[in-house]
Design a protein around this motif. Structure first.
Motif, PDB file in Angstrom:
ATOM      1  N   THR A 295       0.831  -1.205   0.000  1.00 31.82           N
ATOM      2  CA  THR A 295       0.000   0.000   0.000  1.00 31.82           C
ATOM      3  C   THR A 295       0.868   1.258   0.000  1.00 31.82           C
ATOM      4  OG1 THR A 295      -1.728  -1.182   1.221  1.00 31.82           O
ATOM      5  CG2 THR A 295      -1.823   1.226   1.208  1.00 31.82           C
ATOM      6  N   VAL A 296       1.889   1.277   0.856  1.00 33.07           N
ATOM      7  CA  VAL A 296       2.791   2.431   0.903  1.00 33.07           C
ATOM      8  C   VAL A 296       3.533   2.592  -0.403  1.00 33.07           C
ATOM      9  CG1 VAL A 296       4.812   3.400   2.063  1.00 33.07           C
ATOM     10  CG2 VAL A 296       3.032   2.302   3.406  1.00 33.07           C
ATOM     11  N   LEU A 297       3.959   1.460  -1.002  1.00 25.41           N
ATOM     12  CA  LEU A 297       4.684   1.518  -2.276  1.00 25.41           C
ATOM     13  C   LEU A 297       3.858   2.191  -3.362  1.00 25.41           C
ATOM     14  CD1 LEU A 297       7.007   0.755  -4.178  1.00 25.41           C
ATOM     15  CD2 LEU A 297       5.910  -1.472  -4.463  1.00 25.41           C
ATOM     16  N   PHE A 298       2.607   1.783  -3.511  1.00 23.28           N
ATOM     17  CA  PHE A 298       1.773   2.381  -4.553  1.00 23.28           C
ATOM     18  C   PHE A 298       1.386   3.811  -4.204  1.00 23.28           C
ATOM     19  CE2 PHE A 298       1.266  -2.051  -5.788  1.00 23.28           C
ATOM     20  CZ  PHE A 298       1.310  -1.968  -7.170  1.00 23.28           C
ATOM     21  N   SER A 299       1.289   4.121  -2.920  1.00 24.57           N
ATOM     22  CA  SER A 299       1.022   5.507  -2.525  1.00 24.57           C
ATOM     23  C   SER A 299       2.191   6.405  -2.890  1.00 24.57           C
ATOM     24  CB  SER A 299       0.748   5.584  -1.020  1.00 24.57           C
ATOM     25  OG  SER A 299      -0.368   4.804  -0.659  1.00 24.57           O
ATOM     26  N   VAL A 300       3.403   5.933  -2.595  1.00 26.04           N
ATOM     27  CA  VAL A 300       4.598   6.698  -2.948  1.00 26.04           C
ATOM     28  C   VAL A 300       4.733   6.807  -4.462  1.00 26.04           C
ATOM     29  CG1 VAL A 300       7.121   6.668  -2.869  1.00 26.04           C
ATOM     30  CG2 VAL A 300       5.810   6.159  -0.814  1.00 26.04           C
ATOM     31  N   ASN A 301       4.389   5.748  -5.166  1.00 25.56           N
ATOM     32  CA  ASN A 301       4.431   5.789  -6.627  1.00 25.56           C
ATOM     33  C   ASN A 301       3.469   6.838  -7.167  1.00 25.56           C
ATOM     34  OD1 ASN A 301       5.291   4.495  -9.237  1.00 25.56           O
ATOM     35  ND2 ASN A 301       3.086   4.141  -9.364  1.00 25.56           N
ATOM     36  N   TRP A 302       2.293   6.948  -6.545  1.00 29.21           N
ATOM     37  CA  TRP A 302       1.307   7.953  -6.971  1.00 29.21           C
ATOM     38  C   TRP A 302       1.822   9.361  -6.690  1.00 29.21           C
ATOM     39  CZ3 TRP A 302      -1.597  11.558  -4.165  1.00 29.21           C
ATOM     40  CH2 TRP A 302      -2.634  12.167  -4.870  1.00 29.21           C
ATOM     41  N   ILE A 303       2.462   9.537  -5.516  1.00 25.50           N
ATOM     42  CA  ILE A 303       3.034  10.847  -5.181  1.00 25.50           C
ATOM     43  C   ILE A 303       4.150  11.210  -6.147  1.00 25.50           C
ATOM     44  CG2 ILE A 303       4.322  12.123  -3.414  1.00 25.50           C
ATOM     45  CD1 ILE A 303       2.819  10.472  -1.313  1.00 25.50           C
ATOM     46  N   ALA A 304       5.000  10.234  -6.473  1.00 25.12           N
ATOM     47  CA  ALA A 304       6.089  10.483  -7.415  1.00 25.12           C
ATOM     48  C   ALA A 304       5.552  10.873  -8.790  1.00 25.12           C
ATOM     49  CB  ALA A 304       6.971   9.246  -7.530  1.00 25.12           C
ATOM     50  N   LYS A 305       4.443  10.258  -9.185  1.00 30.84           N
ATOM     51  CA  LYS A 305       3.838  10.584 -10.487  1.00 30.84           C
ATOM     52  C   LYS A 305       3.307  12.007 -10.500  1.00 30.84           C
ATOM     53  CE  LYS A 305       0.599   8.742 -13.902  1.00 30.84           C
ATOM     54  NZ  LYS A 305      -0.399   7.683 -14.220  1.00 30.84           N
ATOM     55  N   LYS A 306       2.765  12.449  -9.352  1.00 31.82           N
ATOM     56  CA  LYS A 306       2.255  13.815  -9.272  1.00 31.82           C
ATOM     57  C   LYS A 306       3.379  14.834  -9.256  1.00 31.82           C
ATOM     58  CE  LYS A 306      -2.162  12.922  -9.060  1.00 31.82           C
ATOM     59  NZ  LYS A 306      -3.101  13.394 -10.108  1.00 31.82           N
ATOM     60  N   ILE A 307       4.491  14.474  -8.575  1.00 29.58           N
ATOM     61  CA  ILE A 307       5.596  15.431  -8.431  1.00 29.58           C
ATOM     62  C   ILE A 307       6.481  15.447  -9.668  1.00 29.58           C
ATOM     63  CG2 ILE A 307       7.676  15.978  -7.091  1.00 29.58           C
ATOM     64  CD1 ILE A 307       6.284  14.864  -4.645  1.00 29.58           C
ATOM     65  N   ARG A 308       6.886  14.266 -10.133  1.00 25.89           N
ATOM     66  CA  ARG A 308       7.875  14.164 -11.212  1.00 25.89           C
ATOM     67  C   ARG A 308       7.236  14.054 -12.589  1.00 25.89           C
ATOM     68  NH1 ARG A 308      10.433   9.618 -11.209  1.00 25.89           N
ATOM     69  NH2 ARG A 308      12.426  10.366 -11.986  1.00 25.89           N
ATOM     70  N   GLY A 309       5.929  13.771 -12.617  1.00 26.99           N
ATOM     71  CA  GLY A 309       5.286  13.607 -13.913  1.00 26.99           C
ATOM     72  C   GLY A 309       5.370  12.201 -14.461  1.00 26.99           C
ATOM     73  N   GLU A 310       6.101  11.321 -13.743  1.00 20.68           N
ATOM     74  CA  GLU A 310       6.214   9.927 -14.162  1.00 20.68           C
ATOM     75  C   GLU A 310       6.308   9.061 -12.906  1.00 20.68           C
ATOM     76  OE1 GLU A 310       9.720   9.275 -16.390  1.00 20.68           O
ATOM     77  OE2 GLU A 310      11.024  10.354 -15.009  1.00 20.68           O
ATOM     78  N   SER A 311       5.844   7.829 -13.030  1.00 25.34           N
ATOM     79  CA  SER A 311       5.830   6.929 -11.880  1.00 25.34           C
ATOM     80  C   SER A 311       7.134   6.164 -11.794  1.00 25.34           C
ATOM     81  CB  SER A 311       4.648   5.957 -11.987  1.00 25.34           C
ATOM     82  OG  SER A 311       4.759   5.192 -13.183  1.00 25.34           O
TER      83      SER A 311
END
Length: 313
Positions: A295-311
């Motif tokens: 759950t944390v992994l996919f949450s961080v992946n979602w945050i990274a996608k919002k910040i960096r523009g890519e997952s």
């Protein structure tokens, strides 16, 4: 020319298919190993839903559903909360010192002496390949209460009036283990940042020299921004991996004086499952850790996608 190119296309496609098949066959043993060692054990989760006792077949055990999950959050809630706190704090401290790997990689890269740089890199990387049992032996020699080197030196310098128990003091247990982990993994953790530095365009450094930039300014404006994407990705992965503290380090450094600070979730699962033979409850704990980590992994992946523009994944 166009006719020749078109006539070669089928042959090129066949060669590409054969090459891809060779790569697939080369990777197949590793895929099988991953499946056997990571996915097959997931079938063992079924033990978490039965009142399993050693020596009794699973078919003869009583199905109890979510009984042990309720126990984890009610009867054993205090222990689980303490273990989760230890795991999260130790992981957070590990993340807090992660810039040390970046700094060490930059310092290694800035060393002018080639042979000295290689000697430092090999010396600092070597502890990563030493078992935790030997690491504990080394730290025991240095930090033991009775005859430890550090205590002997501090006593002779009169900085201490009596020996200090570094290995059995719960007040410094978290910081001490963070220092131990940093010592063991510093050289190894810097390797990926050295690779990132090697990938920076050398023309940027040449242009900085022409402009009259000094070494520190060059590091700050070229090297640090060049490796920052690598640092961010690794940081996000470490955040998503906060419950995976490992087992060996805390197993060898564990003692009654620091038990309340070093019992992380991996050690807790070992103690419950193998020392008390409560396999059902330990299975539920492992399931809980896996679900939270994913759950944390996919949450961080979602945050990274919002910040960096890519997952990341």
């Amino acid at each position: 020319m166009e006719v020749k190119t078109a006539s070669r296309l089928p042959g090129e496609r066949t060669k590409k298919r054969k090459y891809s098949m060779k790569l697939l066959l080369m990777a197949l043993p590793f895929l099988v190993a991953v499946f056997v060692f990571y996915y097959v054990p997931l079938f063992g989760w079924v033990y978490g839903f039965y009142d399993y006792k050693p020596g009794i077949p699973l078919s003869g055990s009583e199905f109890v559903g979510l009984k042990y999950l309720r126990i984890a959050f009610t009867e054993q809630g205090a222990d689980l909360a303490r273990v989760l706190k230890n795991s999260l704090v130790l992981s957070f401290l590990g993340i807090l010192v992660s810039p040390a790997y970046v700094a060490f990689a930059i310092l290694l890269n800035e060393m002018r002496g080639k042979w000295f740089r290689k000697w430092v890199q090999v010396t600092t990387t070597l502890p990563n390949f030493i078992s935790w049992v030997l690491v504990y032996s080394v730290f025991y020699v240095f930090f033991a209460v009775s005859d430890g080197v550090v205590n002997q030196v501090l006593l002779k310098l009169e900085w201490l009036k009596q020996p200090f128990n570094f290995l059995g003091n719960s007040d410094i247990a978290w910081a001490f283990q963070t220092m131990v982990g940093l010592w063991k993994g510093l050289g190894w953790g810097a390797i990926i940042y050295l690779a990132a530095i090697a990938g920076i365009d050398q023309e940027l450094y040449d242009a900085a020299k022409v402009d009259g930039s000094g070494r520190f300014r060059t590091i700050w404006h070229i090297t640090v921004p060049g490796i920052m994407p690598t640092f961010v990705v690794l940081l996000l992965l470490n955040v998503s991996n906060m419950l995976n503290n490992g087992f060996e380090q805390y197993y060898v450094f564990y003692n009654a004086l620091v038990a309340d600070k070093l019992e992380v979730i991996d050690y807790y699962v070992y103690r419950v499952g193998l020392e008390t033979n409560d396999f059902s409850y330990s299975t539920v704990l492992g399931m809980f850790k896996t679900i939270v980590s994913v759950t944390v992994l996919f949450s961080v992946n979602w945050i990274a996608k919002k910040i960096r523009g890519e997952s990341i994944i």
